[in-house]
Design a protein around this motif. Structure first.
Motif, PDB file in Angstrom:
ATOM      1  N   ALA A 144      81.758   6.925  68.200  1.00  0.00           N
ATOM      2  CA  ALA A 144      81.016   8.122  68.626  1.00  0.00           C
ATOM      3  C   ALA A 144      81.928   9.019  69.457  1.00  0.00           C
ATOM      4  O   ALA A 144      82.934   8.572  69.997  1.00  0.00           O
ATOM      5  CB  ALA A 144      79.795   7.696  69.434  1.00  0.00           C
ATOM      6  N   PRO A 145      81.560  10.298  69.596  1.00  0.00           N
ATOM      7  CA  PRO A 145      82.379  11.206  70.405  1.00  0.00           C
ATOM      8  C   PRO A 145      82.383  10.806  71.890  1.00  0.00           C
ATOM      9  O   PRO A 145      81.527  10.045  72.340  1.00  0.00           O
ATOM     10  CB  PRO A 145      81.689  12.564  70.222  1.00  0.00           C
ATOM     11  N   HIS A 146      83.344  11.360  72.610  1.00  0.00           N
ATOM     12  CA  HIS A 146      83.418  11.166  74.060  1.00  0.00           C
ATOM     13  C   HIS A 146      82.091  11.602  74.698  1.00  0.00           C
ATOM     14  O   HIS A 146      81.493  12.591  74.260  1.00  0.00           O
ATOM     15  CB  HIS A 146      84.579  12.007  74.619  1.00  0.00           C
ATOM     16  N   PRO A 147      81.633  10.894  75.740  1.00  0.00           N
ATOM     17  CA  PRO A 147      80.333  11.245  76.330  1.00  0.00           C
ATOM     18  C   PRO A 147      80.221  12.700  76.782  1.00  0.00           C
ATOM     19  O   PRO A 147      79.121  13.249  76.811  1.00  0.00           O
ATOM     20  CB  PRO A 147      80.232  10.293  77.529  1.00  0.00           C
ATOM     21  N   HIS A 148      81.336  13.342  77.119  1.00  0.00           N
ATOM     22  CA  HIS A 148      81.269  14.725  77.589  1.00  0.00           C
ATOM     23  C   HIS A 148      81.497  15.744  76.473  1.00  0.00           C
ATOM     24  O   HIS A 148      81.429  16.949  76.721  1.00  0.00           O
ATOM     25  CB  HIS A 148      82.285  14.965  78.709  1.00  0.00           C
ATOM     26  N   ALA A 149      81.776  15.271  75.268  1.00  0.00           N
ATOM     27  CA  ALA A 149      82.088  16.198  74.168  1.00  0.00           C
ATOM     28  C   ALA A 149      80.853  17.023  73.816  1.00  0.00           C
ATOM     29  O   ALA A 149      79.763  16.490  73.637  1.00  0.00           O
ATOM     30  CB  ALA A 149      82.551  15.406  72.943  1.00  0.00           C
ATOM     31  N   LYS A 150      81.042  18.322  73.724  1.00  0.00           N
ATOM     32  CA  LYS A 150      79.903  19.207  73.445  1.00  0.00           C
ATOM     33  C   LYS A 150      79.939  19.806  72.047  1.00  0.00           C
ATOM     34  O   LYS A 150      78.928  20.284  71.560  1.00  0.00           O
ATOM     35  CB  LYS A 150      79.885  20.366  74.453  1.00  0.00           C
ATOM     36  N   GLY A 151      81.115  19.853  71.452  1.00  0.00           N
ATOM     37  CA  GLY A 151      81.256  20.625  70.219  1.00  0.00           C
ATOM     38  C   GLY A 151      81.374  19.763  68.981  1.00  0.00           C
ATOM     39  O   GLY A 151      80.919  18.629  68.951  1.00  0.00           O
ATOM     40  N   GLY A 152      82.014  20.350  67.967  1.00  0.00           N
ATOM     41  CA  GLY A 152      82.239  19.637  66.726  1.00  0.00           C
ATOM     42  C   GLY A 152      81.010  19.568  65.855  1.00  0.00           C
ATOM     43  O   GLY A 152      79.983  20.200  66.118  1.00  0.00           O
ATOM     44  N   THR A 153      81.146  18.799  64.788  1.00  0.00           N
ATOM     45  CA  THR A 153      80.055  18.587  63.844  1.00  0.00           C
ATOM     46  C   THR A 153      79.819  17.099  63.719  1.00  0.00           C
ATOM     47  O   THR A 153      80.750  16.323  63.553  1.00  0.00           O
ATOM     48  CB  THR A 153      80.411  19.145  62.455  1.00  0.00           C
ATOM     49  N   LEU A 154      78.559  16.715  63.805  1.00  0.00           N
ATOM     50  CA  LEU A 154      78.165  15.333  63.533  1.00  0.00           C
ATOM     51  C   LEU A 154      77.448  15.334  62.197  1.00  0.00           C
ATOM     52  O   LEU A 154      76.417  16.000  62.043  1.00  0.00           O
ATOM     53  CB  LEU A 154      77.237  14.825  64.644  1.00  0.00           C
ATOM     54  N   ARG A 155      77.993  14.605  61.236  1.00  0.00           N
ATOM     55  CA  ARG A 155      77.358  14.554  59.910  1.00  0.00           C
ATOM     56  C   ARG A 155      76.566  13.239  59.791  1.00  0.00           C
ATOM     57  O   ARG A 155      77.154  12.161  59.785  1.00  0.00           O
ATOM     58  CB  ARG A 155      78.396  14.682  58.794  1.00  0.00           C
ATOM     59  N   VAL A 156      75.256  13.368  59.684  1.00  0.00           N
ATOM     60  CA  VAL A 156      74.356  12.210  59.626  1.00  0.00           C
ATOM     61  C   VAL A 156      73.686  12.172  58.262  1.00  0.00           C
ATOM     62  O   VAL A 156      73.183  13.196  57.780  1.00  0.00           O
ATOM     63  CB  VAL A 156      73.266  12.299  60.727  1.00  0.00           C
ATOM     64  N   ALA A 157      73.666  11.003  57.649  1.00  0.00           N
ATOM     65  CA  ALA A 157      72.900  10.795  56.405  1.00  0.00           C
ATOM     66  C   ALA A 157      71.653   9.985  56.743  1.00  0.00           C
ATOM     67  O   ALA A 157      71.747   8.967  57.430  1.00  0.00           O
ATOM     68  CB  ALA A 157      73.744  10.062  55.368  1.00  0.00           C
ATOM     69  N   LEU A 158      70.496  10.458  56.283  1.00  0.00           N
ATOM     70  CA  LEU A 158      69.215   9.796  56.548  1.00  0.00           C
ATOM     71  C   LEU A 158      68.731   9.105  55.273  1.00  0.00           C
ATOM     72  O   LEU A 158      68.515   9.770  54.251  1.00  0.00           O
ATOM     73  CB  LEU A 158      68.173  10.822  56.990  1.00  0.00           C
ATOM     74  N   ALA A 159      68.553   7.789  55.340  1.00  0.00           N
ATOM     75  CA  ALA A 159      68.133   7.023  54.155  1.00  0.00           C
ATOM     76  C   ALA A 159      66.993   6.090  54.521  1.00  0.00           C
ATOM     77  O   ALA A 159      66.813   5.725  55.681  1.00  0.00           O
ATOM     78  CB  ALA A 159      69.306   6.221  53.596  1.00  0.00           C
ATOM     79  N   SER A 160      66.239   5.693  53.494  1.00  0.00           N
ATOM     80  CA  SER A 160      65.167   4.718  53.680  1.00  0.00           C
ATOM     81  C   SER A 160      64.702   4.222  52.320  1.00  0.00           C
ATOM     82  O   SER A 160      65.005   4.830  51.286  1.00  0.00           O
ATOM     83  CB  SER A 160      63.974   5.341  54.424  1.00  0.00           C
ATOM     84  N   CYS A 161      63.966   3.122  52.313  1.00  0.00           N
ATOM     85  CA  CYS A 161      63.178   2.691  51.158  1.00  0.00           C
ATOM     86  C   CYS A 161      64.001   2.458  49.896  1.00  0.00           C
ATOM     87  O   CYS A 161      64.085   3.315  49.009  1.00  0.00           O
ATOM     88  CB  CYS A 161      62.067   3.695  50.887  1.00  0.00           C
ATOM     89  N   GLN A 162      64.592   1.276  49.823  1.00  0.00           N
ATOM     90  CA  GLN A 162      65.409   0.935  48.656  1.00  0.00           C
ATOM     91  C   GLN A 162      64.799  -0.286  47.971  1.00  0.00           C
ATOM     92  O   GLN A 162      65.174  -1.421  48.256  1.00  0.00           O
ATOM     93  CB  GLN A 162      66.872   0.720  49.059  1.00  0.00           C
ATOM     94  N   ASN A 163      63.869  -0.032  47.071  1.00  0.00           N
ATOM     95  CA  ASN A 163      63.230  -1.116  46.335  1.00  0.00           C
ATOM     96  C   ASN A 163      64.105  -1.496  45.149  1.00  0.00           C
ATOM     97  O   ASN A 163      64.293  -0.698  44.225  1.00  0.00           O
ATOM     98  CB  ASN A 163      61.827  -0.704  45.878  1.00  0.00           C
ATOM     99  N   TRP A 164      64.634  -2.711  45.211  1.00  0.00           N
ATOM    100  CA  TRP A 164      65.542  -3.220  44.167  1.00  0.00           C
ATOM    101  C   TRP A 164      64.906  -3.122  42.786  1.00  0.00           C
ATOM    102  O   TRP A 164      65.555  -2.770  41.809  1.00  0.00           O
ATOM    103  CB  TRP A 164      65.871  -4.682  44.502  1.00  0.00           C
ATOM    104  N   GLN A 165      63.623  -3.452  42.718  1.00  0.00           N
ATOM    105  CA  GLN A 165      62.964  -3.514  41.411  1.00  0.00           C
ATOM    106  C   GLN A 165      62.665  -2.123  40.848  1.00  0.00           C
ATOM    107  O   GLN A 165      62.422  -1.984  39.656  1.00  0.00           O
ATOM    108  CB  GLN A 165      61.670  -4.323  41.514  1.00  0.00           C
ATOM    109  N   HIS A 166      62.684  -1.086  41.719  1.00  0.00           N
ATOM    110  CA  HIS A 166      62.382   0.265  41.241  1.00  0.00           C
ATOM    111  C   HIS A 166      63.627   1.017  40.770  1.00  0.00           C
ATOM    112  O   HIS A 166      63.503   2.092  40.189  1.00  0.00           O
ATOM    113  CB  HIS A 166      61.692   1.077  42.340  1.00  0.00           C
TER     114      HIS A 166
END
Ligand SMILES: [Fe+2]
Length: 516
Positions: A144-166
């Motif tokens: 993770a960035p330094h605790p005081h870092a204010k700038g930059g870009t954080l790229r987050v991927a949001l995932a859920s629900c992975q049914n193997w059979q589907h």
């Protein structure tokens, strides 16, 4: 955590992916007198892959599980096995900065969780394991960035629900190409359902898992999906569970079907499910289960840019109600008193520009009764009206709250309003319900819109609704969040084409979300 991914990061990403399964000829790195006495382990002992998670500015959790016979309990001898690990600043593992020996214990399914500290903020690292003469693939992770870092870009991927059979977990192939800094997984990592031949893939075993070994086998099967394995090997994950990691729609110590599962039997099932969850997830020792309890709600900080509050909306909730009137009972709780106070403290005291809330289940209203009156799904926040309205009321004094959810197997992107019962109520935040990786499979889009579009008039806070499989991608910066709904054309086979279905923007200090 940085600006646009540099050519360097892109190059390394490709190389990192290619390294999977091809590390057998790598040099040994830790001469040791003990090595001569170690028990040789079979080829495939690292078949469940490697992972990392819960990034700190100076630390990361590295994970693996030794399991040469993954679908049959693991196949390891009933003894403690030393596992060497190392983490380096370069892909070829020449600039090793930390190394050590962990112990894979039979009572934890020979899983290994190394909580590495002393790393530098906001940079990539590479790591691998060695045990019994075998070397794992090399993984890539990021602090993770330094605790005081204010700038930059954080790229987050949001995932859920992975049914193997589907379906196959094809959205992860596109996610890997998008190179997120962190993957946020908000529940239904496995499904506990009985094996069925109706879909493109079939669950292992002969029924629902109840015992520790049965849950281990189910997780092991899911980890064999190559796109899932590659995504774990190339970015840190932050995970929480929803219902299907244990039992559909469970609440506290109440199973889906109390007439069929006694309280004692369900408590034993919770303990087995949580144990297997811990064994397979890259989480800290704070998440080692204590019987039928596991500590999963927690906060992660990404400098001054973003604070991530990861919720547990299962262990502390009241049992689901079954009527509209009952959903308005003020005694119902979703979070439990302790977690609710912890969340409010963390929102109001936050130094961060963005206050992200990972809620397994949807927070915005879903009124499925066309016209006058309302009809809600009682398992989601709609079934806990009073606590939800109180929380949204608090959002009005929180800086940039954004809720990231799953469960619905649909993309639903909404404004969050102070009170959904009041059409003129203020907008206080935004919510992204991140469809599903594979659950519900390839849906008939025309049928979906024929059913759901007429409900838009009853739910004016909805900005985008859609039924493709995929995930959401967020570029979080000081001035706003740029969000993309990434979807695949199919999960029926192992290959798919991905595209952007919708692009959205959340402006800083302007509550709500806009379609771009
Ligand atoms: Fe689900």
């Amino acid at each position: 955590m940085t600006g646009a991914p540099s050519p360097d990061r892109r190059r390394l990403l490709t190389a990192g992916a290619a390294v999977l399964g091809a590390a057998a000829s790598a040099q040994l790195w830790l001469p040791s007198a003990a090595r001569a006495a170690e028990t040789p382990l079979p080829d495939g002992v690292f078949g469940l892959g490697i992972a990392s998670g819960d990034p700190l500015p100076d630390g990361i959790v590295l994970w693996t599980r030794l399991a040469p016979d993954p679908l049959n309990g693991g196949g390891m001898p009933d003894e403690i096995v030393p596992v060497e690990w190392e983490i380096a600043e370069d892909e070829r593992l020449r600039k090793v900065v930390r190394r050590g020996t962990a112990h894979a214990r039979p009572e934890y399914g020979h899983s290994v969780h190394v909580d590495v500290r002393g790393l530098r903020p906001d940079r990539s690292y590479w790591y691998r394991f060695r045990a019994g003469g075998r070397i794992s693939p090399t993984g890539r992770t990021r602090t993770a960035p330094h605790p005081h870092a204010k700038g930059g870009t954080l790229r987050v991927a949001l995932a859920s629900c992975q049914n193997w059979q589907h379906g196959y977990f094809t959205p992860y192939a596109d996610m890997l190409a998008q190179d997120p800094d962190v993957v946020l997984f908000v529940g239904d990592y496995i499904y506990e359902s009985t094996p069925s031949s109706a879909g493109p893939r079939r669950h292992e075993g002969t029924g629902e898992p109840y015992t520790l070994v049965q849950y281990r086998n189910r997780y092991a099967q899911y980890r064999s999906d190559p796109d899932l394995a590659a995504m774990h090997a190339n970015a840190p994950w932050v995970v929480t569970f929803d219902d299907h990691e244990v039992d559909n729609d469970w609440a506290g110590e109440v199973p889906q079907d109390p007439a069929k599962q006694s309280h004692d039997a369900f408590v034993a099932r919770l303990a087995a499910a949580f144990q297997a969850y811990y064994e397979h997830m890259p989480v800290r020792a704070t998440a080692i289960p204590d019987g039928p309890h596991i500590q999963m709600y927690r906060r992660l900080e990404f400098g001054r840019l973003a604070r991530l509050n990861v919720l547990d909306t299962r262990q502390f909730r009241s049992d689901q109600v079954t009527s509209q009137a009952a959903a308005e009972d003020p005694s119902l709780t979703m979070l439990g008193a302790e977690q609710k106070q912890w969340l409010l403290d963390g929102l109001h005291d936050s130094p961060a520009r963005w206050n992200l809330i990972a809620s397994q289940i949807m927070m915005a209203e879903t009124d499925i009764l066309p016209g006058d009156g309302k009809l809600w799904y009682y398992d989601a926040w709609d079934g806990y009206q009073v606590e939800r309205t109180a929380l949204l009321d608090e959002f009005a004094s929180v800086r940039n709250p954004v809720v990231l959810s799953g469960d619905r197997h649909l993309t639903m992107i909404s404004d969050l309003k102070k009170d959904f019962a009041d059409p003129s109520a203020d907008v206080v935040g935004a919510e992204f319900v991140g469809t599903s990786i594979s659950s519900n499979g390839d849906q008939d889009q025309a049928a979906f819109h024929a059913q759901w579009d007429p409900l838009k008039a009853d739910n004016p806070h909805w900005k985008v609704i859609d039924a493709h499989r995929g995930y959401h991608l967020f570029d979080i910066r000081r001035d706003g969040i740029d969000a993309r709904v990434r979807v695949v054309d199919t999960v029926v086979g192992p290959q798919a084409a991905a595209s952007t279905l919708a692009t959205l923007r959340v402006e800083t200090d302007e509550p709500g979300v806009q379609v771009v």
